[in-house]
Design a protein around this motif. Structure first.
Motif, PDB file in Angstrom:
ATOM      1  N   THR A 156       0.818  -1.221   0.000  1.00  0.00           N
ATOM      2  CA  THR A 156       0.000   0.000   0.000  1.00  0.00           C
ATOM      3  C   THR A 156       0.848   1.266   0.000  1.00  0.00           C
ATOM      4  OG1 THR A 156      -0.148   0.015   2.415  1.00  0.00           O
ATOM      5  CG2 THR A 156      -1.866  -1.181   1.209  1.00  0.00           C
ATOM      6  N   SER A 157       2.123   1.158   0.347  1.00  0.00           N
ATOM      7  CA  SER A 157       2.979   2.345   0.416  1.00  0.00           C
ATOM      8  C   SER A 157       4.060   2.341  -0.654  1.00  0.00           C
ATOM      9  CB  SER A 157       3.623   2.451   1.807  1.00  0.00           C
ATOM     10  OG  SER A 157       4.391   1.297   2.093  1.00  0.00           O
ATOM     11  N   VAL A 158       3.892   1.511  -1.671  1.00  0.00           N
ATOM     12  CA  VAL A 158       4.864   1.395  -2.759  1.00  0.00           C
ATOM     13  C   VAL A 158       4.253   1.915  -4.048  1.00  0.00           C
ATOM     14  CG1 VAL A 158       6.062  -0.269  -4.230  1.00  0.00           C
ATOM     15  CG2 VAL A 158       6.169  -0.524  -1.768  1.00  0.00           C
ATOM     16  N   ASP A 159       5.065   2.598  -4.845  1.00  0.00           N
ATOM     17  CA  ASP A 159       4.643   3.004  -6.189  1.00  0.00           C
ATOM     18  C   ASP A 159       4.967   1.850  -7.126  1.00  0.00           C
ATOM     19  OD1 ASP A 159       3.892   4.326  -8.478  1.00  0.00           O
ATOM     20  OD2 ASP A 159       5.649   5.636  -8.545  1.00  0.00           O
ATOM     21  N   LEU A 160       3.948   1.080  -7.471  1.00  0.00           N
ATOM     22  CA  LEU A 160       4.118  -0.088  -8.334  1.00  0.00           C
ATOM     23  C   LEU A 160       3.739   0.306  -9.757  1.00  0.00           C
ATOM     24  CD1 LEU A 160       4.718  -3.141  -8.616  1.00  0.00           C
ATOM     25  CD2 LEU A 160       2.309  -3.557  -8.051  1.00  0.00           C
ATOM     26  N   ILE A 161       4.686   0.171 -10.673  1.00  0.00           N
ATOM     27  CA  ILE A 161       4.475   0.579 -12.066  1.00  0.00           C
ATOM     28  C   ILE A 161       4.430  -0.666 -12.935  1.00  0.00           C
ATOM     29  CG2 ILE A 161       5.344   1.957 -13.986  1.00  0.00           C
ATOM     30  CD1 ILE A 161       6.969   3.535 -11.828  1.00  0.00           C
ATOM     31  N   LEU A 162       3.314  -0.888 -13.590  1.00  0.00           N
ATOM     32  CA  LEU A 162       3.155  -2.002 -14.510  1.00  0.00           C
ATOM     33  C   LEU A 162       3.708  -1.581 -15.864  1.00  0.00           C
ATOM     34  CD1 LEU A 162       1.965  -4.769 -15.354  1.00  0.00           C
ATOM     35  CD2 LEU A 162      -0.223  -3.597 -15.722  1.00  0.00           C
ATOM     36  N   ALA A 163       4.844  -2.131 -16.225  1.00  0.00           N
ATOM     37  CA  ALA A 163       5.542  -1.742 -17.456  1.00  0.00           C
ATOM     38  C   ALA A 163       5.360  -2.837 -18.501  1.00  0.00           C
ATOM     39  CB  ALA A 163       7.027  -1.526 -17.174  1.00  0.00           C
ATOM     40  N   SER A 164       4.634  -2.507 -19.571  1.00  0.00           N
ATOM     41  CA  SER A 164       4.332  -3.511 -20.586  1.00  0.00           C
ATOM     42  C   SER A 164       4.211  -2.862 -21.952  1.00  0.00           C
ATOM     43  CB  SER A 164       3.019  -4.224 -20.237  1.00  0.00           C
ATOM     44  OG  SER A 164       2.630  -5.104 -21.274  1.00  0.00           O
ATOM     45  N   ASP A 165       4.449  -3.666 -22.986  1.00  0.00           N
ATOM     46  CA  ASP A 165       4.294  -3.142 -24.339  1.00  0.00           C
ATOM     47  C   ASP A 165       2.960  -3.539 -24.956  1.00  0.00           C
ATOM     48  OD1 ASP A 165       4.701  -5.804 -24.788  1.00  0.00           O
ATOM     49  OD2 ASP A 165       6.252  -5.570 -26.318  1.00  0.00           O
ATOM     50  N   VAL A 166       2.057  -4.131 -24.151  1.00  0.00           N
ATOM     51  CA  VAL A 166       0.735  -4.485 -24.668  1.00  0.00           C
ATOM     52  C   VAL A 166      -0.352  -3.888 -23.786  1.00  0.00           C
ATOM     53  CG1 VAL A 166       1.613  -6.644 -25.634  1.00  0.00           C
ATOM     54  CG2 VAL A 166       0.526  -6.672 -23.396  1.00  0.00           C
ATOM     55  N   ASP A 167      -1.492  -3.588 -24.392  1.00  0.00           N
ATOM     56  CA  ASP A 167      -2.590  -2.964 -23.640  1.00  0.00           C
ATOM     57  C   ASP A 167      -3.878  -3.774 -23.709  1.00  0.00           C
ATOM     58  OD1 ASP A 167      -3.287  -2.544 -26.254  1.00  0.00           O
ATOM     59  OD2 ASP A 167      -3.318  -0.352 -26.135  1.00  0.00           O
ATOM     60  N   ASN A 168      -3.740  -5.088 -23.898  1.00  0.00           N
ATOM     61  CA  ASN A 168      -4.909  -5.959 -24.024  1.00  0.00           C
ATOM     62  C   ASN A 168      -5.703  -6.052 -22.729  1.00  0.00           C
ATOM     63  OD1 ASN A 168      -2.526  -6.930 -25.699  1.00  0.00           O
ATOM     64  ND2 ASN A 168      -4.199  -7.938 -26.744  1.00  0.00           N
ATOM     65  N   PRO A 169      -7.024  -6.285 -22.835  1.00  0.00           N
ATOM     66  CA  PRO A 169      -7.823  -6.571 -21.642  1.00  0.00           C
ATOM     67  C   PRO A 169      -7.563  -8.005 -21.181  1.00  0.00           C
ATOM     68  CG  PRO A 169      -9.185  -6.786 -23.588  1.00  0.00           C
ATOM     69  CD  PRO A 169      -7.839  -6.279 -24.070  1.00  0.00           C
ATOM     70  N   LEU A 170      -8.204  -8.394 -20.093  1.00  0.00           N
ATOM     71  CA  LEU A 170      -7.972  -9.728 -19.531  1.00  0.00           C
ATOM     72  C   LEU A 170      -8.565 -10.833 -20.395  1.00  0.00           C
ATOM     73  CD1 LEU A 170      -6.909 -11.417 -17.125  1.00  0.00           C
ATOM     74  CD2 LEU A 170      -9.146 -11.088 -16.040  1.00  0.00           C
ATOM     75  N   THR A 171      -9.809 -10.657 -20.835  1.00  0.00           N
ATOM     76  CA  THR A 171     -10.497 -11.720 -21.571  1.00  0.00           C
ATOM     77  C   THR A 171     -11.127 -11.176 -22.853  1.00  0.00           C
ATOM     78  OG1 THR A 171     -12.538 -11.332 -20.322  1.00  0.00           O
ATOM     79  CG2 THR A 171     -11.014 -12.995 -19.447  1.00  0.00           C
ATOM     80  N   GLY A 172     -11.762 -12.080 -23.603  1.00  0.00           N
ATOM     81  CA  GLY A 172     -12.421 -11.691 -24.840  1.00  0.00           C
ATOM     82  C   GLY A 172     -11.540 -11.907 -26.055  1.00  0.00           C
ATOM     83  N   PRO A 173     -11.996 -11.476 -27.230  1.00  0.00           N
ATOM     84  CA  PRO A 173     -11.250 -11.699 -28.478  1.00  0.00           C
ATOM     85  C   PRO A 173      -9.839 -11.104 -28.468  1.00  0.00           C
ATOM     86  CG  PRO A 173     -13.483 -10.974 -28.940  1.00  0.00           C
ATOM     87  CD  PRO A 173     -13.288 -10.817 -27.473  1.00  0.00           C
ATOM     88  N   LYS A 174      -9.648 -10.035 -27.708  1.00  0.00           N
ATOM     89  CA  LYS A 174      -8.316  -9.419 -27.626  1.00  0.00           C
ATOM     90  C   LYS A 174      -7.664  -9.677 -26.273  1.00  0.00           C
ATOM     91  CE  LYS A 174      -9.292  -5.716 -30.951  1.00  0.00           C
ATOM     92  NZ  LYS A 174      -9.307  -4.246 -31.186  1.00  0.00           N
ATOM     93  N   GLY A 175      -8.216 -10.617 -25.518  1.00  0.00           N
ATOM     94  CA  GLY A 175      -7.711 -10.898 -24.183  1.00  0.00           C
ATOM     95  C   GLY A 175      -6.487 -11.790 -24.166  1.00  0.00           C
ATOM     96  N   ALA A 176      -5.973 -12.015 -22.971  1.00  0.00           N
ATOM     97  CA  ALA A 176      -4.737 -12.769 -22.802  1.00  0.00           C
ATOM     98  C   ALA A 176      -4.802 -14.186 -23.385  1.00  0.00           C
ATOM     99  CB  ALA A 176      -4.369 -12.813 -21.316  1.00  0.00           C
ATOM    100  N   PRO A 177      -5.847 -14.987 -23.102  1.00  0.00           N
ATOM    101  CA  PRO A 177      -5.855 -16.344 -23.665  1.00  0.00           C
ATOM    102  C   PRO A 177      -5.949 -16.360 -25.191  1.00  0.00           C
ATOM    103  CG  PRO A 177      -7.342 -16.202 -21.784  1.00  0.00           C
ATOM    104  CD  PRO A 177      -6.959 -14.790 -22.146  1.00  0.00           C
TER     105      PRO A 177
END
Length: 372
Positions: free
Chosen positions: A179-200
């Protein structure tokens, strides 16, 4: 001269690319002043890039994607840590020819994050990419104190497939330091979790997922998000469709649940590596990666380097193994010219095997074209 190139995957690390380009340039201009800054976009090689920029490399034993112990590294400088999920949960951690799309876990990535907290990090750059996993970050969250239980109150087994049996989720035991850390998610993709453009759907097949596996994983991750909504409210569903949620088999979703803020990986790494300061004295910037193609234009390291350099009026050229972009696309990306290894050695197999020496010859051509 500033060399800010990513790896040539399968043949040269980003550090080796910089070394070979430097050697080739200096054959033509022996006293050339060269600054080498290997870069990465959050995927594999991110920790190495940080270490090359002066971070301290630290190694610990963590769970690999199949649960066996592996030695994984993260990087620390001051109160900033760079953690690369592929170090613990990447495809390179699987035995050759072995895939486990339904059962591979991100537990070891959570152990890496915990080690960064133990090291006193107040800012954690969490680079995600190259994963062997599609578990929505459930393994990572478990390593950090979350509990995922089936209808009998027993922990669900590792992997995305088992999330079908998830009955309840409890995040109250998460490490309070998060809760007291600045956590930065660094990625080159912006896909949602599920669906046609999701991770699976998008990334499951490259991890060995057959069509039936993709369907099963998509349904399991959708169920996972619904159970989490029951546990923590509507934000669990909002995060599932947020940019980056589908990164690295959905570990991006897990990171968002931890309060991470999503940023394009190359932008984060250029900040962390001190690219702006290095750029000031450069007259020419050389970037690159193994393949310059359409993916390059969507958040990959060379595009990020070129955009930052162009904003400061610097000229940029690129080196690559193969070139699949027309000059117009290169120009729009801020790259004046690209130099593929295949221009000197058309045999791709030979290019991969002899990438270092060929890249030195390519660098000689750059020196003759731009420095003499």
């Amino acid at each position: 001269m500033l060399i800010a190139a990513d790896k040539f995957k399968g043949s040269l690390t980003a550090v080796q690319v910089a070394e070979r380009v430097t050697a080739g340039l200096r054959r033509v201009v022996p006293d050339l002043d060269v600054t080498a800054m290997p870069v990465a976009d959050g995927g594999d090689g991110t920790v190495d890039a940080a270490v090359a920029a002066g971070f301290e490399r630290r190694e610990i034993r963590v769970a690999g994607p199949l649960g066996d112990e592996v030695t994984a590294a993260f990087a620390v400088r001051g109160d900033t840590a760079v953690v690369e999920m592929a170090e613990a949960s990447g495809l390179q951690r699987l035995p050759k020819g072995v895939f486990a799309p339904l059962t591979s876990s991100t537990y070891g990535s959570g152990e890496l994050l915990r080690a960064a907290l133990d090291a006193g990090a107040r800012t954690i750059v969490f680079g995600v990419g190259g994963s062997a996993t599609t578990d929505g970050g459930a393994g990572m969250l478990s390593a950090l104190g979350a509990r995922f239980l089936d209808a009998e109150g027993e922990p669900v087994p590792p992997g995305g497939g088992a999330l079908t049996d998830l009955a309840s989720a409890d995040l109250t035991g998460l490490d309070p330091r998060l809760t007291s850390v600045d956590l930065i998610l660094a990625s080159d993709v912006d896909n949602p979790l599920t669906g046609p453009k999701g991770a699976p759907a998008v990334y499951g097949p490259q991890k060995g997922a057959a069509p039936d596996d993709v369907d099963a994983l998509d349904a399991a991750l959708g169920h996972y998000a619904k159970v989490l909504e029951e546990a923590i409210g509507a934000k669990a569903t909002e995060y599932a469709v947020a940019p980056g949620a589908g990164a690295a088999g959905g570990i991006g979703y897990g990171a968002l649940l931890l309060g991470a803020r999503f940023r394009p990986g190359i932008d984060v790494m250029l900040d962390v590596l001190g690219f702006a300061a290095a750029l000031e004295g450069a007259t020419l910037v050389i970037t690159g990666e193994g393949s310059l193609d359409e993916q390059t234009l969507h958040g990959k390291a060379p595009a990020g380097v070129a955009a930052a350099a162009r904003a400061e009026g610097k000229e940029v050229v690129a080196v690559c193994g193969r070139l699949a972009l027309p000059p117009q696309s290169l120009g729009h990306a801020g790259i004046r010219r690209a130099y593929p290894l295949t221009a000197l050695e058309p045999d791709v197999v030979q290019c991969i095997a002899e990438a270092g020496p060929i890249l030195e010859r390519v660098a000689e051509n750059i020196a003759r074209d731009f420095l003499v």
